[in-house]
Design a protein around this motif. Structure first.
Motif, PDB file in Angstrom:
ATOM      1  N   UNK A   1       0.836  -1.205   0.000  1.00 15.42           N
ATOM      2  CA  UNK A   1       0.000   0.000   0.000  1.00 15.42           C
ATOM      3  C   UNK A   1       0.872   1.257   0.000  1.00 15.42           C
ATOM      4  N   UNK A   2       0.481   2.221  -0.815  1.00 17.20           N
ATOM      5  CA  UNK A   2       1.188   3.505  -0.865  1.00 17.20           C
ATOM      6  C   UNK A   2       0.779   4.324   0.354  1.00 17.20           C
ATOM      7  N   UNK A   3       1.769   4.798   1.100  1.00 18.94           N
ATOM      8  CA  UNK A   3       1.499   5.592   2.297  1.00 18.94           C
ATOM      9  C   UNK A   3       1.958   7.042   2.154  1.00 18.94           C
ATOM     10  N   UNK A   4       2.700   7.345   1.081  1.00 17.78           N
ATOM     11  CA  UNK A   4       3.209   8.704   0.903  1.00 17.78           C
ATOM     12  C   UNK A   4       3.405   8.961  -0.589  1.00 17.78           C
ATOM     13  N   UNK A   5       2.549   9.820  -1.124  1.00 17.67           N
ATOM     14  CA  UNK A   5       2.612  10.134  -2.552  1.00 17.67           C
ATOM     15  C   UNK A   5       3.482  11.363  -2.840  1.00 17.67           C
ATOM     16  N   UNK A   6       4.097  11.940  -1.819  1.00 16.46           N
ATOM     17  CA  UNK A   6       4.909  13.141  -2.029  1.00 16.46           C
ATOM     18  C   UNK A   6       6.290  12.814  -2.607  1.00 16.46           C
ATOM     19  N   UNK A   7       6.615  11.549  -2.770  1.00 15.11           N
ATOM     20  CA  UNK A   7       7.890  11.118  -3.333  1.00 15.11           C
ATOM     21  C   UNK A   7       7.654  10.511  -4.706  1.00 15.11           C
TER      22      UNK A   7
END
Length: 173
Positions: A129-135
């Protein structure tokens, strides 16, 4: 072996390393900076606990032990409650002066108990699961956990090294 078993084993290694770094240290050695701009054992252990606490709480969706369990008050540092030590200047590092190894150990043990409870129920699908889309690329839960673990292990090793600089500071293996 399930991925959660690996995470339990990996995060389960930290408390012993932290305990060996802190055990029996007098306050002056705990807060000693090995060179003027260096980090003390107190700062290293506080920082790794804060990072693990903040990172796990964020992905688990719960409050940090630092605030929820009153550790910020017990440790009593002159820093903002949300401070984790990330990006600290030398002056900010100098503010991390603790009164006992036991309070740091207690905080770390509380953090690690929360971590172990969280990772013990994870499935392989959870880790994707993606937990941080800022990267770019976006960070998955698995990548965030490994990143946090790597940071904690690095700082625990640094604390062990400094501990070894003190006479009779053998850490064992």
């Amino acid at each position: 072996m399930e991925p959660s078993d690996l995470l339990i084993d990996a995060f389960g290694r930290l408390p012993g390393t932290v305990r060996r770094a802190l055990h029996g240290l007098p306050v002056d050695q705990l807060n000693h900076r090995p060179y003027p701009e260096g980090n003390s054992i107190a700062w290293l252990i506080w920082h790794l606990a804060r990072i693990e606490d903040a990172q796990i709480a964020a992905v688990a969706g719960h409050q940090q032990a630092w605030t929820a369990e009153g550790w910020a008050h017990r440790v009593g540092l002159p820093l903002a409650v949300e401070d984790t030590g990330y990006g600290h200047t030398s002056g900010e590092v100098a503010k991390v002066q603790v009164q006992s190894a036991e309070v740091l150990q207690g905080y770390y043990d509380a953090v690690n108990a929360r971590t172990m409870a969280f990772v013990s129920g994870l499935t392989p699908a959870d880790l994707d699961q993606v937990v941080d889309r800022s990267w770019d690329p976006p960070v998955t839960l698995g990548a965030r956990l490994i990143s946090s673990l790597a940071d904690c292990l690095e700082h625990a090793g640094q604390a062990a090294y400094i501990r070894g600089m003190f006479a009779g500071g053998s850490m064992g293996s």
